[in-house]
Design an enzyme around this catalytic site. Structure first.
Site, PDB file in Angstrom:
ATOM      1  N   TYR A  60      13.415  52.951  32.173  1.00 26.07           N
ATOM      2  CA  TYR A  60      13.949  53.855  33.173  1.00 26.07           C
ATOM      3  C   TYR A  60      14.014  53.157  34.730  1.00 26.07           C
ATOM      4  O   TYR A  60      13.151  52.551  35.051  1.00 26.07           O
ATOM      5  CB  TYR A  60      13.133  55.030  33.139  1.00 26.07           C
ATOM      6  CG  TYR A  60      13.990  56.287  32.745  1.00 26.07           C
ATOM      7  CD1 TYR A  60      15.036  56.711  33.701  1.00 26.07           C
ATOM      8  CD2 TYR A  60      13.541  56.807  31.455  1.00 26.07           C
ATOM      9  CE1 TYR A  60      15.776  57.934  33.059  1.00 26.07           C
ATOM     10  CE2 TYR A  60      14.414  58.250  31.110  1.00 26.07           C
ATOM     11  CZ  TYR A  60      15.271  58.460  31.962  1.00 26.07           C
ATOM     12  OH  TYR A  60      16.228  59.550  31.498  1.00 26.07           O
ATOM     13  N   GLU A  62      15.693  55.157  37.743  1.00 26.58           N
ATOM     14  CA  GLU A  62      16.270  56.156  38.747  1.00 26.58           C
ATOM     15  C   GLU A  62      16.175  55.588  40.288  1.00 26.58           C
ATOM     16  O   GLU A  62      15.003  55.000  40.520  1.00 26.58           O
ATOM     17  CB  GLU A  62      15.804  57.548  38.546  1.00 26.58           C
ATOM     18  CG  GLU A  62      16.085  58.394  37.372  1.00 26.58           C
ATOM     19  CD  GLU A  62      15.481  59.651  37.477  1.00 26.58           C
ATOM     20  OE1 GLU A  62      14.952  60.093  38.602  1.00 26.58           O
ATOM     21  OE2 GLU A  62      15.902  60.398  36.508  1.00 26.58           O
ATOM     22  N   ASP A 206      42.288  55.192  40.978  1.00 21.24           N
ATOM     23  CA  ASP A 206      41.881  55.025  39.618  1.00 21.24           C
ATOM     24  C   ASP A 206      42.499  53.729  38.653  1.00 21.24           C
ATOM     25  O   ASP A 206      43.596  54.143  38.197  1.00 21.24           O
ATOM     26  CB  ASP A 206      41.750  56.522  38.958  1.00 21.24           C
ATOM     27  CG  ASP A 206      41.082  56.353  37.510  1.00 21.24           C
ATOM     28  OD1 ASP A 206      40.776  55.322  36.973  1.00 21.24           O
ATOM     29  OD2 ASP A 206      40.778  57.499  36.979  1.00 21.24           O
ATOM     30  N   THR A 232      36.899  52.372  34.898  1.00 22.46           N
ATOM     31  CA  THR A 232      36.052  52.153  33.672  1.00 22.46           C
ATOM     32  C   THR A 232      36.066  50.425  33.440  1.00 22.46           C
ATOM     33  O   THR A 232      36.865  49.863  34.087  1.00 22.46           O
ATOM     34  CB  THR A 232      36.718  52.691  32.470  1.00 22.46           C
ATOM     35  OG1 THR A 232      37.948  52.131  32.098  1.00 22.46           O
ATOM     36  CG2 THR A 232      36.825  54.200  32.495  1.00 22.46           C
ATOM     37  N   LYS A 235      38.142  48.725  29.318  1.00 23.22           N
ATOM     38  CA  LYS A 235      39.493  48.808  28.910  1.00 23.22           C
ATOM     39  C   LYS A 235      40.231  47.262  29.104  1.00 23.22           C
ATOM     40  O   LYS A 235      39.642  46.282  28.460  1.00 23.22           O
ATOM     41  CB  LYS A 235      40.419  49.877  29.589  1.00 23.22           C
ATOM     42  CG  LYS A 235      40.080  51.109  29.324  1.00 23.22           C
ATOM     43  CD  LYS A 235      40.983  52.199  30.032  1.00 23.22           C
ATOM     44  CE  LYS A 235      40.343  53.674  29.369  1.00 23.22           C
ATOM     45  NZ  LYS A 235      39.685  54.454  30.459  1.00 23.22           N
ATOM     46  N   ARG A 241      31.355  50.138  27.445  1.00 21.91           N
ATOM     47  CA  ARG A 241      31.982  51.495  27.945  1.00 21.91           C
ATOM     48  C   ARG A 241      31.006  51.787  29.069  1.00 21.91           C
ATOM     49  O   ARG A 241      29.689  51.942  28.883  1.00 21.91           O
ATOM     50  CB  ARG A 241      31.565  52.409  26.827  1.00 21.91           C
ATOM     51  CG  ARG A 241      32.304  51.885  25.518  1.00 21.91           C
ATOM     52  CD  ARG A 241      32.565  53.221  24.705  1.00 21.91           C
ATOM     53  NE  ARG A 241      33.428  54.117  25.246  1.00 21.91           N
ATOM     54  CZ  ARG A 241      35.040  54.006  24.911  1.00 21.91           C
ATOM     55  NH1 ARG A 241      35.342  53.036  24.087  1.00 21.91           N
ATOM     56  NH2 ARG A 241      35.993  54.900  25.323  1.00 21.91           N
TER      57      ARG A 241
HETATM   58  C1  LIG Z   1      42.880  56.624  34.199  1.00 21.80           C
HETATM   59  C2  LIG Z   1      41.654  57.075  33.551  1.00 21.80           C
HETATM   60  N1  LIG Z   1      40.555  57.502  34.502  1.00 21.80           N
HETATM   61  C3  LIG Z   1      39.352  57.718  34.001  1.00 21.80           C
HETATM   62  C4  LIG Z   1      39.151  57.590  32.582  1.00 21.80           C
HETATM   63  C5  LIG Z   1      37.911  58.344  31.911  1.00 21.80           C
HETATM   64  O1  LIG Z   1      36.979  57.227  31.374  1.00 21.80           O
HETATM   65  P1  LIG Z   1      36.097  57.969  30.186  1.00 21.80           P
HETATM   66  O2  LIG Z   1      36.764  58.031  29.017  1.00 21.80           O
HETATM   67  O3  LIG Z   1      35.064  56.696  30.241  1.00 21.80           O
HETATM   68  O4  LIG Z   1      35.319  58.917  30.602  1.00 21.80           O
HETATM   69  C6  LIG Z   1      40.362  57.326  31.603  1.00 21.80           C
HETATM   70  C7  LIG Z   1      40.010  57.030  30.150  1.00 21.80           C
HETATM   71  O5  LIG Z   1      40.964  57.017  29.472  1.00 21.80           O
HETATM   72  C8  LIG Z   1      41.669  56.811  32.347  1.00 21.80           C
HETATM   73  O6  LIG Z   1      42.534  56.418  31.495  1.00 21.80           O
END
Ligand SMILES: Cc1ncc(COP(=O)(O)O)c(C=O)c1O
Length: 425
Positions: A60, A62, A206, A232, A235, A241
């Site tokens: 842990y 935090e 994003d 993320t 991918k 993950r």
């Molecule tokens: C552009 C985008 N943002 C955020 C996410 C969210 O990711 P997670 O599924 O890990 O919560 C995704 C997932 O497909 C995504 O394609």
């Protein structure tokens, strides 16, 4: 109890929980034998898998490195600092937070940092290719905030920056998200930044889907245009993950505070370690080759599909992803996706912009090349992939199960010749 065989390379798991071990073994075989075309998936390396299964899991921690609420952080602090340092170097950012549990909580942290409940936020609409967390109604981000949404043009399938600008200046959102989950074209971060500046909004890029392409120099970087970068790690970046938030120094404090203690408790240290490994791998010259090969494969696949009469949203791709409207083929996306699955080709059904069908039964399928490129497939294989998709979609329409079985055998042959990373043969 399942009758599936036990994976000999997981001896402790097989001895302790044979039912679960057998399912893991079955999933390994499925991932090894099928052509995985879901653009948000990949195969992580054996090193990433090992890092995510370590005793770091037991700890842990935090807080942040040097400022924890638990003792015994001698190693954990170093693991987190390593991951942060690698993220900063790879993406060229001032600040990185590697603690978000996944992409959705990372995006939620952005709202928590820069908006109050009820504030206006802006992003691309889900059916146009945006993500749920960009202010779409069924997501907390669209119910706790007032989400206003932009899309793509009907005629081109491309973002209309005049529309985005008009909407931003009219609605004055606190936060603007760019990026998405079904976007086959290059994102113009500079154009979004100009609009966000004019509207007084924080611009969030994003880049969940394209982070690996950015790291490998196969897609323009959102640095220095975006105020915050959310991604993320699982991918195209080919990590575990998880997720990261990166930003300019001026946004570091509110973002860190939003992740912890705002939203989360203890970080998942085994994931942080695996992120560090993935970032190391993404900094190697071979990863640049990988990122460029992903794009080259997607372009070759798009060309081969166009030659077979498929209708691709925006007419093709610049990145790893292809979105197809199957209406001209007279097969709903879901029917095609399920038939292709029986043929050993894993895709997902997806809405296309201005889709007249429902999201759970849409007109399109979404495919991508990150996984097949990780197995070493190249542009010379894309005609075969397009041919399988074409035959599979035809078989879906005619109900020809024998044709699907033939494709499955052909796919399995090619997959056997290209072992997947991280999966024992
Ligand atoms: C552009 C985008 N943002 C955020 C996410 C969210 O990711 P997670 O599924 O890990 O919560 C995704 C997932 O497909 C995504 O394609």
């Amino acid at each position: 109890m399942t009758s599936l065989p036990l994976p000999a390379h997981h001896p402790a798991l097989s001895a302790s929980d044979p039912e679960l071990a057998a399912l893991v073994g079955a999933e390994e075989r499925l991932q090894a034998e099928t052509l995985r075309l879901i653009p948000s998936e990949n195969y992580v390396s054996h090193a990433v898998l090992e890092a995510s299964g370590t005793v770091l899991q037991n700890k842990y921690s935090e807080g942040y490195a040097g400022r924890r609420y638990y003792e015994g952080q001698q190693n954990i602090d170093q693991v987190e600092r390593l991951a942060i340092g690698r993220a900063k170097a790879l993406f060229g950012v001032d600040h990185a937070n590697v603690q978000p549990y996944s992409g959705s909580p990372a995006n939620l942290a952005v709202y928590l940092a820069f908006a109050e409940p009820g504030d206006t936020v802006m992003g691309m609409a889900l059916p146009m290719g945006g993500h749920l967390t960009h202010g779409w109604g069924v997501s907390a981000t669209g119910t706790w905030f007032r989400g206003v949404q932009y899309g793509v043009r009907h005629d081109t399938g491309l973002i209309d920056f005049d529309e985005v600008r008009d909407l931003a200046l009219k609605e004055r959102p606190k936060v603007i998200f760019c990026g998405g989950t079904a976007l086959p074209r290059t994102i113009d971060f500079a154009a979004f930044a100009e609009i966000a500046r004019e509207a007084g909004a924080v611009l969030v890029a994003d880049v969940a889907h394209i982070a690996g392409l950015i790291a490998g120099g196969a897609h323009p970087s959102p640095v220095p245009h975006a105020d915050v970068i959310s991604t993320t790690t699982h991918k195209t970046l080919r990590g575990p993950r998880g997720a990261m938030l990166m930003c300019r120094e001026q946004y570091a404090k509110p973002l860190d505070k939003a992740v912890f203690p705002g939203l989360q408790g203890g970080p998942h240290n085994q994931t942080t370690a695996a992120i560090a490994v993935a970032l190391h791998e993404a900094g190697l010259p071979s990863f640049r080759d990988y990122a460029h090969a992903v794009v080259a494969n997607a372009r070759a696949l798009a060309d081969a599909l166009l030659a077979r009469g498929f209708d691709l949203v925006s007419g093709g791709t610049d990145n790893h992803l292809i979105l197809m409207d199957l209406t001209p083929k007279d097969v709903p996306g879901k029917v095609a996706a399920k038939a292709l699955d029986r043929a050993g080709i894993v895709v997902n059904y997806n809405t296309v912009p201005y889709d007249p069908r429902k999201p759970f039964d849409p007109s399109g399928i979404r495919i991508g090349t990150p996984s097949l490129t990780s197995r070493g497939l190249g542009t010379q294989h894309m005609a075969a992939v397009a041919d399988w998709i074409d035959r599979g979609v035809t078989a879906a329409r005619t109900g020809d199960e024998a044709a699907l079985a033939t494709i499955r055998a052909e796919v399995a042959d090619l997959m056997a010749a290209h072992p997947a990373p991280g999966i024992p043969v």
